[in-house]
Structures are given as structure tokens and as C-alpha cells.
Design an enzyme around this catalytic site. Structure first.
Site, PDB file in Angstrom:
ATOM      1  CD  GLU A 126      -0.096   4.186  -6.243  1.00 45.42           C
ATOM      2  OE1 GLU A 126      -0.941   3.726  -5.449  1.00 45.42           O
ATOM      3  OE2 GLU A 126       0.136   5.400  -6.359  1.00 45.42           O
ATOM      4  CD  GLU A 130       0.977  11.102  -8.124  1.00 43.40           C
ATOM      5  OE1 GLU A 130       0.135  12.010  -8.029  1.00 43.40           O
ATOM      6  OE2 GLU A 130       0.713   9.905  -7.933  1.00 43.40           O
TER       7      GLU A 130
END
Ligand SMILES: *[C@@H]1O[C@H](CO)[C@@H](O)[C@H](O)[C@H]1NC(C)=O
Ligand SMILES: *[C@@H]1O[C@H](CO)[C@@H](O)[C@H](O)[C@H]1NC(C)=O
Ligand SMILES: *[C@@H]1O[C@H](CO)[C@@H](O)[C@H](O)[C@H]1NC(C)=O
Ligand SMILES: *[C@@H]1O[C@H](CO)[C@@H](O)[C@H](O)[C@H]1NC(C)=O
Ligand SMILES: *[C@@H]1O[C@H](CO)[C@@H](O)[C@H](O)[C@H]1NC(C)=O
Ligand SMILES: *[C@@H]1O[C@H](CO)[C@@H](O)[C@H](O)[C@H]1NC(C)=O
Ligand SMILES: *[C@@H]1O[C@H](CO)[C@@H](O)[C@H](O)[C@H]1NC(C)=O
Ligand SMILES: *[C@@H]1O[C@H](CO)[C@@H](O)[C@H](O)[C@H]1NC(C)=O
Length: 276
Positions: A126, A130
Site C-alpha cells: 500500500e 491521508e
């Protein structure tokens, strides 16, 4: 599988101590080729500079809405949190095997609200960005290799922004090769991860990735304390709706196949077969 699955993953993780990553909320896979056999192969993007414009209409069938409903307005795709359980998310139907992802986004405001751009592979490598709605000065990026969440604090990094990410559109670009992973904001590089820096390469993201863009209420009181704190505190739904906007995306696949297939269970980039 839908976002519901990721939420239940998050809830089950909330039973574990706080060392577990809150970012796992966006992390799930339908079929992990390292554990399961006969996972379907990944459809490749296979081209450079594929451009998707979300202003006033969807970018066609290339992107699936995997949770919630989007509205396409003059600022682009609107991802809205109105109430508990809302977590609108889109996901590319294609994968890239190294490449470049540029997204023009205006993050959602609000304590407990998290805007995300995530690249995710079938075996849980991943790469993510964010943005916490109540943090107008810093953004966070992070990575995982094969879903390894150990040493979270060392992997997640915060970077100062020029201007609140919730107030205007910014260019969030990730450039990913088998040797380095680079995160850019508005054309400036903020972070470089070298292959060897990720447990000698073992935890370096290196398998074909799809792209997921969404917003979620990490500050929902049902989430664990660590997640709520990370999200800036509890969300107040009565102060919503909270909206994230995505204007466009430009995506390059550095490989040029039609499909990508795991050749074995090592999860290394060398094990991926590029099907012409
Ligand atoms: C896949 O296998 C690895 C290693 O055996 C294990 O750590 C992981 O939890 C498994 N993941 C899933 C989704 O079953
Ligand atoms: C893709 O676009 C970038 C800039 O947006 C440009 O530098 C590059 O040459 C383009 N690549 C191809 C293969 O068209
Ligand atoms: C996207 O939608 C198509 C058509 O509904 C479906 O066949 C496909 O499985 C979906 N892909 C994902 C990743 O959800
Ligand atoms: C924003 O994030 C930075 C880096 O983690 C932190 O120092 C700062 O206190 C945060 N600001 C707010 C308002 O939460
Ligand atoms: C998981 O990450 C930790 C910390 O970076 C590392 O020490 C460990 O070897 C990794 N485990 C695996 C299975 O890669
Ligand atoms: C990346 O790929 C190139 C070309 O296959 C190879 O020469 C190089 O050694 C690879 N780098 C790493 C870190 O594996
Ligand atoms: C966005 O940033 C990337 C990385 O710096 C850059 O290559 C690209 O040209 C930028 N896009 C635009 C439209 O300026
Ligand atoms: C963490 O959550 C638990 C259960 O929801 C609660 O009892 C506890 O007081 C919280 N701790 C902190 C430090 O917020």
C-alpha cells in the site's frame, strides 16, 4: 467486497492494542495471491497519461463507486459525509505495475474526517496519502509492504503544506518505480522511500496496484481511541456535511501489459508476470 468489509476489519482490529494502524480502514483485498490460489489476474492500465476528468460527470466505467454515492459538480466529484456510516469511495478497475498517479483534490474539512488517496495491491502492498480534516497545516503519507503494520510510527510521516489542503485544490502525485517511491505536493518532492529502506526491500511496495480515492469518518466514536485521536478527535455529524472534491486524475502505468499475474507466492516484483 465493499467498504463495509473494511469497516468491519477496522472494528475487529479495534479489539487489538493501539499498535494497530488506523489507516487499515482503507485496506482490504478480495483475493490475496500469497494465501489463496486462482486469484483473478489484474487488468492493466498499460498506458501513459490516462486522464480522468470528474468535473460535472463521472469518468466512465473505468472507476467503480465501491461505497456510497458521488455527485459530479463544477468542482469535480463530490465525496460527502452526511451521517454515520458514510464513506464514499471510488476504485480504479485497472492496476498499474509501477507508475505515476496525479490527483487534484480539495480535502474535506472537519475533525475526525479523513480524505485519502490509496494505491493498494492484491497482497496488501500500500502507498497512501491521508489528510485530516481539522489539520490545515500538515498532511501524512505512509506505505505498507504485504500488510505489515509493525513500526507504524516510523513509516507514517507528516509534511507541512503551503495553504490549507481543505481550502483549495492541490496536485498530489506519487511516482513509483522498483527502486524509489516519491511523494510530491504541487510539484515539490516531499518524501522519497528507497527500496532498501523498507526492511531491505522485503516490505517495499512492489506488486500491481489499483487506485482508491475516498473520505471516511475515522473519528466515529465506534472506532478505537487511537484512530479517533489520529483523526483529530471525534466527528460531529451535526456540523456536516463534510465534502472532499476531486477534479481530475492523471495516471501512467510504467508497464505496458494487458494483465498482471502473480507467478508465485513471494510477492516480489520479479514474480509478477506481465501478460501481453
Ligand atoms: C496471508 O498469509 C500470511 C503469512 O502466512 C499471514 O500473515 C496473513 O495474515 C495472511 N493474510 C490473509 C488475508 O489471510
Ligand atoms: C505525460 O505527461 C507528462 C506531463 O504531464 C509529460 O512530461 C510526459 O512526457 C508525458 N508522457 C507521455 C508518454 O506522453
Ligand atoms: C466494478 O464494476 C463492475 C461492473 O459492475 C464489476 O464487474 C467489477 O467487479 C467492479 N470492480 C470492482 C473493483 O469493484
Ligand atoms: C497537524 O499535524 C502536525 C503533524 O503531525 C501536528 O504537529 C499538528 O499539531 C497538527 N495540527 C492539528 C490542528 O491537529
Ligand atoms: C514487518 O516490519 C517490521 C518493522 O519494519 C520488520 O522488522 C519485520 O521484519 C517485518 N515483517 C515481515 C514479515 O516482513
Ligand atoms: C529495477 O529494475 C531494473 C530493470 O529490471 C533492475 O536493473 C534493477 O536492479 C531493479 N532494482 C531493484 C532495486 O530491484
Ligand atoms: C503535478 O505534479 C507532478 C509531480 O511534480 C508533475 O509532474 C505534474 O506535471 C504536475 N501537474 C501539473 C498539471 O502541473
Ligand atoms: C479508550 O476507549 C475505551 C473504550 O471505548 C474507554 O473506556 C477509555 O476511557 C478510552 N481511553 C482513552 C485514553 O481515551
Amino acid at each position: 467486497m465493499s467498504q463495509t468489509a473494511s469497516m468491519s476489519l477496522l472494528l475487529s482490529l479495534s479489539l487489538l492494542p493501539a499498535l494497530i494502524s488506523p489507516i487499515l480502514a482503507q485496506t482490504w483485498t478480495n483475493c490475496n495471491p500469497l494465501n489463496q490460489t486462482n486469484c483473478p489476474s489484474d487488468t492493466a492500465l498499460g498506458i501513459s497519461n490516462a486522464t480522468y476528468n470528474f468535473v460535472t460527470s463521472s469518468a466512465g466505467s473505468t472507476w467503480n463507486t465501491t461505497n456510497g454515492n458521488l455527485v459530479y459538480g463544477t468542482q469535480g466529484a463530490e465525496f460527502t459525509i452526511n451521517k454515520k456510516g458514510d464513506a464514499p469511495t471510488i476504485q480504479s478497475n485497472f492496476y498499474i505495475f509501477f507508475g505515476e498517479v496525479e490527483v487534484w483534490m480539495k480535502a474535506a474539512p472537519g475533525q475526525g474526517v479523513v480524505s485519502t488517496i490509496v494505491l493498494e495491491s492484491d497482497d496488501l502492498d500500500e502507498i497512501d496519502l491521508e489528510i485530516i480534516g481539522s489539520n490545515t497545516t500538515h498532511i501524512e503519507n505512509n506505505y505498507y509492504g504485504k500488510g505489515n503494520t509493525t513500526d507504524e510510527a516510523a513509516k507514517a510521516k507528516w509534511y507541512p503544506t503551503t495553504g490549507a489542503p481543505q481550502d483549495s485544490f492541490h496536485n498530489y502525485t506519487t511516482r513509483w518505480t522498483n527502486e524509489t517511491l516519491e511523494w510530491y505536493v504541487d510539484g515539490s518532492i516531499v518524501r522519497t522511500l528507497a527500496y532498501a529502506d523498507a526492511v531491505g526491500g522485503k516490505n517495499y511496495p512492489q506488486t500491481p496496484m489499483n487506485v482508491r480515492i475516498g473520505v471516511w469518518a475515522a473519528g466515529d466514536p465506534s472506532n478505537n481511541n487511537y484512530t479517533v485521536k489520529w483523526a483529530g478527535g471525534e466527528i460531529d455529524y451535526s456540523k456536516g456535511p463534510y465534502k472532499m472534491y476531486v477534479q481530475s486524475a492523471r495516471i501512467t502505468d510504467y508497464s505496458t501489459g494487458a494483465e498482471y499475474k502473480y507467478g508465485d507466492k513471494t510477492g516480489t516484483w520479479q514474480s509478477i508476470d506481465i501478460v501481453a
